[in-house]
Scaffold this motif. Structure first.
Motif, PDB file in Angstrom:
ATOM      1  N   ASP A  23       0.821  -1.228   0.000  1.00 10.72           N
ATOM      2  CA  ASP A  23       0.000   0.000   0.000  1.00 10.72           C
ATOM      3  C   ASP A  23       0.850   1.271   0.000  1.00 10.72           C
ATOM      4  N   LEU A  24       2.159   1.115   0.209  1.00 11.97           N
ATOM      5  CA  LEU A  24       3.005   2.295   0.430  1.00 11.97           C
ATOM      6  C   LEU A  24       2.914   3.311  -0.716  1.00 11.97           C
ATOM      7  N   ALA A  25       3.039   2.866  -1.951  1.00  8.53           N
ATOM      8  CA  ALA A  25       3.075   3.820  -3.077  1.00  8.53           C
ATOM      9  C   ALA A  25       1.759   4.588  -3.196  1.00  8.53           C
ATOM     10  N   ALA A  26       0.645   3.884  -3.124  1.00  7.27           N
ATOM     11  CA  ALA A  26      -0.657   4.553  -3.275  1.00  7.27           C
ATOM     12  C   ALA A  26      -0.909   5.508  -2.101  1.00  7.27           C
ATOM     13  N   PHE A  27      -0.537   5.088  -0.873  1.00  8.15           N
ATOM     14  CA  PHE A  27      -0.794   5.949   0.280  1.00  8.15           C
ATOM     15  C   PHE A  27       0.161   7.144   0.277  1.00  8.15           C
ATOM     16  N   GLN A  28       1.398   6.946  -0.202  1.00  7.88           N
ATOM     17  CA  GLN A  28       2.335   8.067  -0.273  1.00  7.88           C
ATOM     18  C   GLN A  28       1.854   9.119  -1.276  1.00  7.88           C
ATOM     19  N   ALA A  29       1.210   8.669  -2.357  1.00  3.52           N
ATOM     20  CA  ALA A  29       0.678   9.629  -3.333  1.00  3.52           C
ATOM     21  C   ALA A  29      -0.347  10.548  -2.653  1.00  3.52           C
ATOM     22  N   ILE A  30      -1.087  10.019  -1.686  1.00  4.39           N
ATOM     23  CA  ILE A  30      -2.077  10.810  -0.941  1.00  4.39           C
ATOM     24  C   ILE A  30      -1.374  11.742   0.055  1.00  4.39           C
ATOM     25  N   CYS A  31      -0.426  11.182   0.822  1.00  3.40           N
ATOM     26  CA  CYS A  31       0.184  11.927   1.930  1.00  3.40           C
ATOM     27  C   CYS A  31       1.237  12.936   1.458  1.00  3.40           C
ATOM     28  N   SER A  32       1.644  12.848   0.208  1.00  3.48           N
ATOM     29  CA  SER A  32       2.592  13.844  -0.318  1.00  3.48           C
ATOM     30  C   SER A  32       1.868  14.966  -1.051  1.00  3.48           C
ATOM     31  N   ASP A  33       0.532  14.921  -1.064  1.00  2.82           N
ATOM     32  CA  ASP A  33      -0.267  15.963  -1.723  1.00  2.82           C
ATOM     33  C   ASP A  33      -0.467  17.122  -0.732  1.00  2.82           C
ATOM     34  N   PRO A  34       0.090  18.318  -1.015  1.00  2.00           N
ATOM     35  CA  PRO A  34      -0.002  19.421  -0.054  1.00  2.00           C
ATOM     36  C   PRO A  34      -1.438  19.867   0.226  1.00  2.00           C
ATOM     37  N   VAL A  35      -2.329  19.665  -0.721  1.00  2.00           N
ATOM     38  CA  VAL A  35      -3.730  20.056  -0.484  1.00  2.00           C
ATOM     39  C   VAL A  35      -4.374  19.095   0.518  1.00  2.00           C
ATOM     40  N   VAL A  36      -4.107  17.814   0.364  1.00  2.00           N
ATOM     41  CA  VAL A  36      -4.647  16.822   1.312  1.00  2.00           C
ATOM     42  C   VAL A  36      -4.111  17.101   2.719  1.00  2.00           C
ATOM     43  N   MET A  37      -2.831  17.493   2.817  1.00  2.00           N
ATOM     44  CA  MET A  37      -2.172  17.602   4.118  1.00  2.00           C
ATOM     45  C   MET A  37      -2.307  18.993   4.756  1.00  2.00           C
ATOM     46  N   GLU A  38      -3.030  19.894   4.088  1.00  2.00           N
ATOM     47  CA  GLU A  38      -3.114  21.290   4.562  1.00  2.00           C
ATOM     48  C   GLU A  38      -3.501  21.396   6.041  1.00  2.00           C
ATOM     49  N   PHE A  39      -4.440  20.559   6.486  1.00  2.00           N
ATOM     50  CA  PHE A  39      -4.928  20.649   7.867  1.00  2.00           C
ATOM     51  C   PHE A  39      -4.494  19.460   8.723  1.00  2.00           C
ATOM     52  N   VAL A  40      -3.433  18.789   8.326  1.00  2.00           N
ATOM     53  CA  VAL A  40      -2.930  17.647   9.089  1.00  2.00           C
ATOM     54  C   VAL A  40      -1.601  18.061   9.735  1.00  2.00           C
ATOM     55  N   GLY A  41      -1.525  17.995  11.062  1.00  2.00           N
ATOM     56  CA  GLY A  41      -0.275  18.330  11.769  1.00  2.00           C
ATOM     57  C   GLY A  41       0.148  19.756  11.474  1.00  2.00           C
ATOM     58  N   THR A  42       1.388  19.884  10.997  1.00  2.00           N
ATOM     59  CA  THR A  42       1.913  21.222  10.681  1.00  2.00           C
ATOM     60  C   THR A  42       1.533  21.662   9.271  1.00  2.00           C
ATOM     61  N   PRO A  45       3.454  18.194   3.699  1.00  2.00           N
ATOM     62  CA  PRO A  45       3.305  16.857   3.098  1.00  2.00           C
ATOM     63  C   PRO A  45       4.288  15.888   3.732  1.00  2.00           C
ATOM     64  N   TRP A  46       3.927  14.600   3.761  1.00  2.00           N
ATOM     65  CA  TRP A  46       4.784  13.599   4.390  1.00  2.00           C
ATOM     66  C   TRP A  46       5.843  13.085   3.419  1.00  2.00           C
ATOM     67  N   SER A  47       7.004  12.738   4.001  1.00  2.00           N
ATOM     68  CA  SER A  47       8.043  12.029   3.250  1.00  2.00           C
ATOM     69  C   SER A  47       7.629  10.566   3.131  1.00  2.00           C
ATOM     70  N   LEU A  48       8.338   9.860   2.271  1.00  2.00           N
ATOM     71  CA  LEU A  48       8.072   8.421   2.122  1.00  2.00           C
ATOM     72  C   LEU A  48       8.280   7.692   3.457  1.00  2.00           C
ATOM     73  N   ILE A  49       9.293   8.127   4.214  1.00  2.00           N
ATOM     74  CA  ILE A  49       9.575   7.473   5.507  1.00  2.00           C
ATOM     75  C   ILE A  49       8.428   7.706   6.492  1.00  2.00           C
ATOM     76  N   GLN A  50       7.899   8.927   6.522  1.00  2.00           N
ATOM     77  CA  GLN A  50       6.762   9.194   7.431  1.00  2.00           C
ATOM     78  C   GLN A  50       5.554   8.330   7.065  1.00  2.00           C
ATOM     79  N   THR A  51       5.309   8.191   5.769  1.00  2.00           N
ATOM     80  CA  THR A  51       4.164   7.383   5.336  1.00  2.00           C
ATOM     81  C   THR A  51       4.388   5.918   5.704  1.00  2.00           C
ATOM     82  N   GLU A  52       5.619   5.463   5.517  1.00  2.00           N
ATOM     83  CA  GLU A  52       5.943   4.069   5.862  1.00  2.00           C
ATOM     84  C   GLU A  52       5.776   3.835   7.367  1.00  2.00           C
ATOM     85  N   GLN A  53       6.210   4.827   8.182  1.00  2.00           N
ATOM     86  CA  GLN A  53       6.081   4.690   9.640  1.00  2.00           C
ATOM     87  C   GLN A  53       4.603   4.637  10.047  1.00  2.00           C
TER      88      GLN A  53
END
Ligand SMILES: CC(C)(COP(=O)(O)OP(=O)(O)OC[C@H]1O[C@@H](n2cnc3c(N)ncnc32)[C@H](O)[C@@H]1OP(=O)(O)O)[C@@H](O)C(=O)NCCC(=O)NCCS
Length: 174
Positions: A18-37, A40-48
């Motif tokens: 699932d890593l590649a598909a989920f990373q495509a979501i978590c590296s999208d700055p629009v998706v991540m606008e209201f998440v944490g800081t 966008p997440w790095s590949l390592i953050q998504t893997e963690q």
């Protein structure tokens, strides 16, 4: 235990593929606008995240489950729980291509029901950055109540909650 499928969505466990598909979501700055800081997440953050969710599922029997659309088998986001005081915290995230179709609400309703009826949580909370109107709307549609506000990561955050309607506290609460 995994929530049953909804009309359009399937919940399942995470796997390494699932890593590649989920990373495509978590590296999208629009998706991540209201998440944490808002970064966008790095590949390592998504893997963690995937590793932690998988471990949580094994040890607790729940996690922020990956979601696939019944039309295909690609991960389009997640909806599920992390542990919280007296119960669990619900959360959700969807790929931008799937927004605006009622899918997050559909997933969240199913997960909330599973949390109360199968996992028997007494209390379910949700936290949301105060500018995240779509998520606040979902919490309102779930009949969750705003109960407090605080600052986190330099941003205003609201906490919503709902009691299990099957417990005395839930029956008595508004
Ligand atoms: C939040 C998110 C999951 C919503 O997904 P979605 O599938 O588009 O949501 P839904 O279609 O189920 O509905 C959301 C509701 O919010 C409303 N909404 C959507 N965008 C809105 C906006 N910018 N302002 C106000 N309301 C909005 C919708 O109209 C709908 O309400 P309605 O049924 O009364 O019309 C999606 O935007 C997302 O993944 N965002 C990034 C990650 C995130 O913020 N996660 C939550 C962290 S708390």
């Amino acid at each position: 235990m995994i929530p049953p499928p909804t009309e359009r969505l399937v919940f399942r466990d995470w796997n390494a593929a699932d890593l590649a598909a989920f990373q495509a979501i978590c590296s999208d700055p629009v998706v991540m606008e209201f998440v944490g800081t808002g970064e966008p997440w790095s590949l390592i953050q998504t893997e963690q995240f995937i590793t932690r969710a998988h471990e949580m599922s094994e040890s607790l029997g729940y996690c922020q489950w990956p979601l696939t659309h019944k039309a295909d088998s690609v991960v389009i986001g997640f909806c599920g729980f992390i542990p919280a005081t007296n119960g669990a915290e619900i959360g959700w995230r969807l790929a931008r291509a799937y927004w605006g179709q009622g899918l997050a609400t559909e997933a969240a309703r199913a997960v909330l029901k599973h949390g109360f009826e199968t996992l028997a949580f007494q209390h379910i909370t949700a936290t949301v950055q105060s500018s995240n109107r779509a998520s606040i709307r979902i919490m309102e549609k779930l009949n969750m109540n705003a109960e407090s506000s605080f600052r986190r990561n330099g941003r205003d955050v609201l906490q919503f909650s709902i009691h299990n309607p099957q417990t005395p506290l839930g029956r008595n609460s508004k």
